[in-house]
Enzyme design. Structure first.
Site, mmCIF file in Angstrom:
data_model
loop_
_atom_site.group_PDB
_atom_site.id
_atom_site.type_symbol
_atom_site.label_atom_id
_atom_site.label_comp_id
_atom_site.label_asym_id
_atom_site.label_seq_id
_atom_site.Cartn_x
_atom_site.Cartn_y
_atom_site.Cartn_z
ATOM 1 N N HIS A 30 -12.278 -39.777 -15.618
ATOM 2 C CA HIS A 30 -12.663 -38.400 -15.269
ATOM 3 C C HIS A 30 -12.478 -38.202 -13.763
ATOM 4 O O HIS A 30 -13.406 -38.416 -12.975
ATOM 5 C CB HIS A 30 -14.113 -38.130 -15.690
ATOM 6 C CG HIS A 30 -14.530 -36.694 -15.533
ATOM 7 N ND1 HIS A 30 -15.281 -36.026 -16.489
ATOM 8 C CD2 HIS A 30 -14.306 -35.776 -14.562
ATOM 9 C CE1 HIS A 30 -15.494 -34.776 -16.094
ATOM 10 N NE2 HIS A 30 -14.917 -34.605 -14.914
ATOM 11 N N ASN A 34 -7.195 -32.418 -7.740
ATOM 12 C CA ASN A 34 -7.551 -31.700 -6.506
ATOM 13 C C ASN A 34 -8.749 -32.311 -5.792
ATOM 14 O O ASN A 34 -8.853 -32.229 -4.574
ATOM 15 C CB ASN A 34 -7.865 -30.226 -6.809
ATOM 16 C CG ASN A 34 -6.597 -29.406 -6.914
ATOM 17 O OD1 ASN A 34 -5.504 -29.952 -6.990
ATOM 18 N ND2 ASN A 34 -6.742 -28.091 -6.934
ATOM 19 N N ASP A 182 -8.823 -24.175 -17.569
ATOM 20 C CA ASP A 182 -9.891 -23.684 -16.694
ATOM 21 C C ASP A 182 -10.627 -22.556 -17.425
ATOM 22 O O ASP A 182 -9.986 -21.670 -18.004
ATOM 23 C CB ASP A 182 -9.288 -23.171 -15.382
ATOM 24 C CG ASP A 182 -10.357 -22.841 -14.343
ATOM 25 O OD1 ASP A 182 -11.297 -22.084 -14.672
ATOM 26 O OD2 ASP A 182 -10.247 -23.327 -13.208
ATOM 27 N N GLU A 242 -23.127 -29.297 -18.349
ATOM 28 C CA GLU A 242 -23.259 -29.384 -16.881
ATOM 29 C C GLU A 242 -24.403 -28.509 -16.403
ATOM 30 O O GLU A 242 -24.992 -28.743 -15.357
ATOM 31 C CB GLU A 242 -21.975 -28.915 -16.195
ATOM 32 C CG GLU A 242 -20.856 -29.917 -16.199
ATOM 33 C CD GLU A 242 -19.656 -29.398 -15.422
ATOM 34 O OE1 GLU A 242 -19.538 -29.741 -14.244
ATOM 35 O OE2 GLU A 242 -18.856 -28.641 -15.998
HETATM 36 ZN ZN LIG Z 1 -15.129 -32.782 -13.863
#
Ligand SMILES: [Zn+2]
Length: 387
Positions: A30, A34, A182, A242
């Protein structure tokens, strides 16, 4: 990484332990391209673009690029700058190559890098040409850093594999690529990404990821693209939990992705689903601390999952921006959860099973680790003193 509050909370680890963790062969599953860019490269590129009038770089911004303990705002400044600079094919190829070299220098022997293919018509960049530029970087690094020479001579048992591994002038690494969707994208853009992943499956693309700001969009927007990927044999990993979002977490786990990233906010029934289905979790410990998803290392869900013998893989998320390494994450786990050197080695070896690599490569890596395990026992790695 999420857009939540971030604090400077990098934990100190013992330098000797860090050295030992660096010697450990590791698997990274993971890492966002960028987020892995070398600060020195970023400064060089930003200065170059500044000279050409493509952006204006202030002294303050230059200082932010080279400092290590960045605030939340500074991390996002860095991401913004990286985003600007990765609109150039040559730069993409260069940073990919360097990122791989940096992971190899940490003794990462298998790396699954992930990136969101971007379209930028102003500079003639399509999603396809973006991925091709990244693959060119992987190829450039792979010609210099290859495990093949080791495996070509595996019958030679005069010295143990780890001795041979350490003797090499260049560290050795295998790299595969995940294409990310995304959450800000449209379904159409996501479909283009999964189609590309499938078309490039023989070129090193091995799976699909869903990432981006978890507070934006609905993951179900992308379900048709994810289902298409699955129907065509592409494994899937989802950034999951998350932020607190029980409805989404439940639906994501019901989809049974091949892996999930983070899994910080799982309520009791979701945790049961995760455990029952043995869905491997990509653990990004420092990332979770910095974004305030977890308050203290010892409270991190790594401990509960590890003790439940659930599949977990230590990962970095954005090591360049967070100024960390995978070796540091292993040292952190050893310090706070009391893993011995051999347990760290097992943790690392177990990750091979959860990679999206082809079976032959998995078997080769497992053989390599078994040599490394032997090495740990015979103290080739000098691991006996690790707590
Ligand atoms: Zn991530």
């Amino acid at each position: 990484m999420t857009m939540m509050m971030m604090m400077n909370r990098r934990e100190e680890v013992d330098s000797r332990l860090l050295r030992l963790c660096r010697a450990l062969p590791k698997v990274e599953l993971h890492a966002h391209l960028n987020g892995c860019v070398r600060p020195s490269t970023l400064l060089e590129l930003a200065e170059e673009c500044s000279r050409r009038g493509l952006l204006s770089l202030s002294d303050f911004q230059a200082a932010v690029i080279v400092k290590e303990d960045r605030s939340m705002e500074e991390c996002f400044q860095l991401f913004g700058l990286i985003h600007l600079l990765t609109t150039d094919h040559c730069i993409l190829t260069r940073i990919t190559k360097e990122v791989i070299e940096d992971f190899a220098a940490e003794n990462v022997v298998y790396l699954e890098l992930r990136t969101t293919p971007k379209r930028n018509e102003a500079v003639g960049m399509t999603k396809r040409s973006y991925v091709e530029a990244v693959l060119a970087g992987i190829k450039a690094a792979s010609t210099e850093l290859s495990l093949d020479s080791y495996f070509d001579h595996k019958e030679d048992n005069i010295e143990c594999p780890s001795q041979r591994y350490q003797r090499k002038a260049n560290p050795q690494i295998h790299v595969r690529l995940l294409l990310s969707i995304d959450r800000r994208e449209t379904l159409e853009a996501a479909m283009e990404t999964v189609h590309l992943a499938w078309e490039m499956r023989d070129l090193g693309v091995v799976g699909v990821d869903l990432s981006g700001n978890p507070c934006i969009g609905d993951w179900e927007t992308f379900l048709p693209a994810l289902k298409w990927a699955r129907q065509h044999g592409l494994p899937i990993t989802l950034h999951c939990g998350e932020v607190p979002n029980p409805r989404e977490v439940e639906a994501m786990l019901a989809f049974q992705p091949e892996r999930v990233g983070h899994a910080c906010f799982l309520e009791s029934p979701d945790l049961s689903t995760l455990l029952a289905n043995r869905i491997p979790v990509e653990i990004c410990l420092t990332s979770n601390l910095l974004t305030n998803s977890v308050q203290r290392v010892r409270d991190h869900h790594f401990g509960a999952l590890y003790n439940a013998n659930h599949p977990v893989v230590l990962c970095t998320d954005d090591p360049g921006v967070f100024s960390i390494s995978l070796s540091y994450e292993y040292a952190l786990v050893s310090t706070h959860f009391g893993l011995s050197s051999l347990e760290l080695l097992h943790l690392s070896r177990n990750a091979i099973e959860f990679t999206f690599a082809e079976d032959r490569l998995k078997q080769m890596l497992q053989s390599f680790f078994d040599g490394a395990k032997y090495a740990a026992e015979c103290q080739c790695f000098q691991f006996s003193g690790v707590p």
